[in-house]
Design a protein around this motif. Structure first.
Motif, mmCIF file in Angstrom:
data_model
loop_
_atom_site.group_PDB
_atom_site.id
_atom_site.type_symbol
_atom_site.label_atom_id
_atom_site.label_comp_id
_atom_site.label_asym_id
_atom_site.label_seq_id
_atom_site.Cartn_x
_atom_site.Cartn_y
_atom_site.Cartn_z
ATOM 1 N N ARG A 260 28.687 29.718 37.965
ATOM 2 C CA ARG A 260 30.108 29.397 38.144
ATOM 3 C C ARG A 260 30.749 28.837 36.878
ATOM 4 N NH1 ARG A 260 32.335 26.042 41.428
ATOM 5 N NH2 ARG A 260 30.600 24.638 41.815
ATOM 6 N N LEU A 261 29.939 28.529 35.862
ATOM 7 C CA LEU A 261 30.508 28.172 34.558
ATOM 8 C C LEU A 261 30.848 29.482 33.853
ATOM 9 C CD1 LEU A 261 28.214 25.248 33.349
ATOM 10 C CD2 LEU A 261 30.395 25.135 34.535
ATOM 11 N N ALA A 262 31.903 30.111 34.311
ATOM 12 C CA ALA A 262 32.215 31.484 33.919
ATOM 13 C C ALA A 262 33.521 31.558 33.153
ATOM 14 C CB ALA A 262 32.296 32.373 35.156
ATOM 15 N N ALA A 263 33.564 32.503 32.228
ATOM 16 C CA ALA A 263 34.787 32.771 31.471
ATOM 17 C C ALA A 263 34.893 34.268 31.234
ATOM 18 C CB ALA A 263 34.782 32.018 30.145
ATOM 19 N N LYS A 264 36.116 34.741 31.118
ATOM 20 C CA LYS A 264 36.345 36.141 30.801
ATOM 21 C C LYS A 264 37.093 36.250 29.485
ATOM 22 C CE LYS A 264 36.116 39.039 34.890
ATOM 23 N NZ LYS A 264 36.794 40.130 35.625
ATOM 24 N N ARG A 265 36.687 37.241 28.696
ATOM 25 C CA ARG A 265 37.388 37.502 27.456
ATOM 26 C C ARG A 265 38.805 37.972 27.744
ATOM 27 N NH1 ARG A 265 34.896 35.617 22.754
ATOM 28 N NH2 ARG A 265 32.626 35.826 22.997
ATOM 29 N N SER B 32 39.435 33.423 25.493
ATOM 30 C CA SER B 32 38.816 33.563 26.811
ATOM 31 C C SER B 32 39.526 32.635 27.789
ATOM 32 C CB SER B 32 37.324 33.218 26.746
ATOM 33 O OG SER B 32 37.144 31.867 26.366
ATOM 34 N N ALA B 33 39.301 32.878 29.069
ATOM 35 C CA ALA B 33 39.878 32.042 30.121
ATOM 36 C C ALA B 33 38.783 31.692 31.116
ATOM 37 C CB ALA B 33 41.027 32.766 30.823
ATOM 38 N N ASP B 34 38.733 30.428 31.518
ATOM 39 C CA ASP B 34 37.737 29.953 32.474
ATOM 40 C C ASP B 34 38.191 30.325 33.882
ATOM 41 O OD1 ASP B 34 36.369 28.746 30.337
ATOM 42 O OD2 ASP B 34 37.517 26.890 30.557
ATOM 43 N N LEU B 35 37.523 31.302 34.485
ATOM 44 C CA LEU B 35 37.926 31.758 35.811
ATOM 45 C C LEU B 35 37.103 31.118 36.925
ATOM 46 C CD1 LEU B 35 38.686 35.551 35.335
ATOM 47 C CD2 LEU B 35 40.263 33.627 35.450
ATOM 48 N N GLY B 36 35.997 30.443 36.570
ATOM 49 C CA GLY B 36 35.173 29.768 37.569
ATOM 50 C C GLY B 36 35.484 28.289 37.621
ATOM 51 N N GLY C 252 57.788 36.298 32.481
ATOM 52 C CA GLY C 252 56.397 36.674 32.242
ATOM 53 C C GLY C 252 55.623 36.712 33.539
ATOM 54 N N PRO C 253 54.301 36.841 33.418
ATOM 55 C CA PRO C 253 53.474 36.878 32.217
ATOM 56 C C PRO C 253 53.456 38.268 31.576
ATOM 57 C CG PRO C 253 52.100 37.104 34.137
ATOM 58 C CD PRO C 253 53.490 36.920 34.652
ATOM 59 N N ASP C 254 52.811 38.327 30.388
ATOM 60 C CA ASP C 254 52.716 39.607 29.706
ATOM 61 C C ASP C 254 51.297 40.175 29.710
ATOM 62 O OD1 ASP C 254 51.520 37.880 27.937
ATOM 63 O OD2 ASP C 254 53.034 38.093 26.371
ATOM 64 N N GLU C 255 50.346 39.451 30.310
ATOM 65 C CA GLU C 255 48.976 39.959 30.460
ATOM 66 C C GLU C 255 48.317 39.218 31.624
ATOM 67 O OE1 GLU C 255 44.806 40.514 27.902
ATOM 68 O OE2 GLU C 255 46.667 39.948 26.871
ATOM 69 N N VAL C 256 47.543 39.958 32.411
ATOM 70 C CA VAL C 256 46.919 39.383 33.609
ATOM 71 C C VAL C 256 45.485 39.892 33.736
ATOM 72 C CG1 VAL C 256 46.981 39.265 36.134
ATOM 73 C CG2 VAL C 256 49.115 39.164 34.835
ATOM 74 N N VAL C 257 44.566 38.975 34.096
ATOM 75 C CA VAL C 257 43.170 39.319 34.381
ATOM 76 C C VAL C 257 42.832 38.716 35.748
ATOM 77 C CG1 VAL C 257 40.760 39.038 33.689
ATOM 78 C CG2 VAL C 257 42.530 39.368 31.947
ATOM 79 N N THR C 258 42.171 39.493 36.605
ATOM 80 C CA THR C 258 41.876 39.049 37.965
ATOM 81 C C THR C 258 40.380 39.125 38.251
ATOM 82 O OG1 THR C 258 44.009 39.964 38.629
ATOM 83 C CG2 THR C 258 42.503 39.362 40.391
ATOM 84 N N HIS C 259 39.880 38.156 39.026
ATOM 85 C CA HIS C 259 38.464 38.152 39.400
ATOM 86 C C HIS C 259 38.333 37.606 40.818
ATOM 87 C CE1 HIS C 259 34.100 38.038 38.764
ATOM 88 N NE2 HIS C 259 34.107 36.886 39.386
ATOM 89 N N ARG C 260 37.455 38.236 41.599
ATOM 90 C CA ARG C 260 37.189 37.781 42.967
ATOM 91 C C ARG C 260 35.822 37.112 43.039
ATOM 92 N NH1 ARG C 260 36.315 42.048 47.754
ATOM 93 N NH2 ARG C 260 34.471 42.378 46.463
#
Length: 342
Positions: free
Chosen positions: A49-54, A59-63, A279-287
């Motif tokens: 759960r210590l997760a991040a996405k580029r 990067s952004a911490d998604l967890g 905005g926003p001008d960029e979006v990243v999604t995770h389930r």
């Protein structure tokens, strides 16, 4: 605890399933006690759960969004094995929505994050252990006094004297059931029912959409948590990346909704909460299907001595990030005490 020696002819080779904080903590401590450890991780790298996405520019911490430290051994462990530069204090302003128009401050508490991303901690810890990545353990088979472990394709991964599972309870139960250990799997029926899912969205804004808090708990039925990821130490973003976590109930109702629709709905909720509509001008999604555990018994860890099989994870110890460390420490202590009596 970390400098004791261990000498047991019965348990020398230990397999650990999962390379999150619990798995890596157990691996490092058990190696220090003289065990031979192999950690199996289904993903490309450690983290849990210590997760991040580029994302663009970083990067952004998604967890997990941050962690606290109440156990006096936790931060010294991280400094020693992950390094003092792998985490730092998040000195943001934190608030919660008391009602639709009123915000109140979180209680004062020191909060930490990985730098420059949450995964920096587990990646640094993994350098002290043998981690076999992109390998999903599919079956455990008992052979006399050892476990034969194979992956989901039936490939033999090795023979071990003991096994520690640090995967989420649903995945742990599935592995135990597939291994013919239904009596052990049944111990996880209640924990599985208490694990909550979470949709997470990272959204980039050229200008700040909210200037009052860096982290906030929302009352909106769709939103549980919102944070300015770019305010965390070590982030060098242009503009701001914000992370939105959906509420568990909303996620359960939309667990199979397409990701782009989820993003649209959560961003609409964010606009309703903040009033910001640019905005926003960029979006990243995770389930996240297994985001966090809520309620139920909290034994700290589980150890089945007749099987030489244990379970550890934050879901066994309060659900917080630090709970993963506490759970692993408790299991290692029980193993060490067991060896001392032989």
């Amino acid at each position: 605890m970390f400098n004791q020696t261990f000498d047991s002819p019965l348990i020398r080779r230990i397999a650990i399933v999962g390379s999150g904080l619990a798995g890596l903590t157990a691996a490092i401590q058990l190696q220090g006690l003289g065990h031979h450890i192999t950690v199996f991780e289904k993903s490309r790298g450690p983290g849990g759960r210590l997760a991040a996405k580029r994302v663009t520019g970083g990067s952004a911490d998604l967890g997990a969004q941050y962690f606290t430290s109440r156990n006096p051994e936790f931060l010294p462990f991280l400094r020693k094995f992950a390094g003092p530069d792998s985490f730092g204090r998040w000195q943001g302003r934190f608030g919660f929505q008391a009602d639709a128009d009123k915000w109140e401050s979180f209680p004062q508490e020191t909060r930490y994050v990985g730098t420059p991303r949450m995964t920096a901690i587990t990646r640094a810890l993994s350098e002290h252990a043998r981690v076999v990545t992109e390998t999903r353990v599919g079956k455990l088979a008992r052979n006399d006094q050892s476990w034969a472990i194979s992956d989901t394709d039936g490939n033999h991964l090795g023979d071990f004297d003991a096994v520690i599972i640090t995967a989420p309870p649903a995945q742990a139960r599935e592995l135990l059931a597939d291994s013919g250990l239904k009596n052990l799997a049944s111990h996880l029926d209640d924990p599985v029912s208490r694990v909550l899912p979470c949709w997470a969205v990272a959204a980039h804004f050229p200008v700040s959409p909210w200037v009052y808090h860096e982290g906030m708990r929302c009352r909106h039925p769709a939103l549980f948590w919102v944070a300015n990821n770019s305010s965390k130490p070590g982030r060098e973003d242009e503009g701001q990346w914000w992370v939105l976590h959906a509420s568990p109930a909303w996620t359960e109702a939309h667990v199979d909704t397409p990701a782009d629709q989820v993003a649209d709905k959560l961003l609409a909720a964010f606009r309703e909460t903040t009033g910001f509509d640019t905005g926003p001008d960029e979006v990243v999604t995770h389930r996240w299907l297994y985001a966090r555990s809520e309620g139920g018994e909290q034994p700290g860890h589980l150890w089945f001595p007749d099987y030489r099989l244990g379970l550890a994870g934050d879901w066994l110890s309060g659900g917080r990030v630090e709970g993963a460390f506490d759970s692993a420490c408790g299991l290692v202590a029980e193993l060490n005490a067991l060896a001392a009596t032989r």
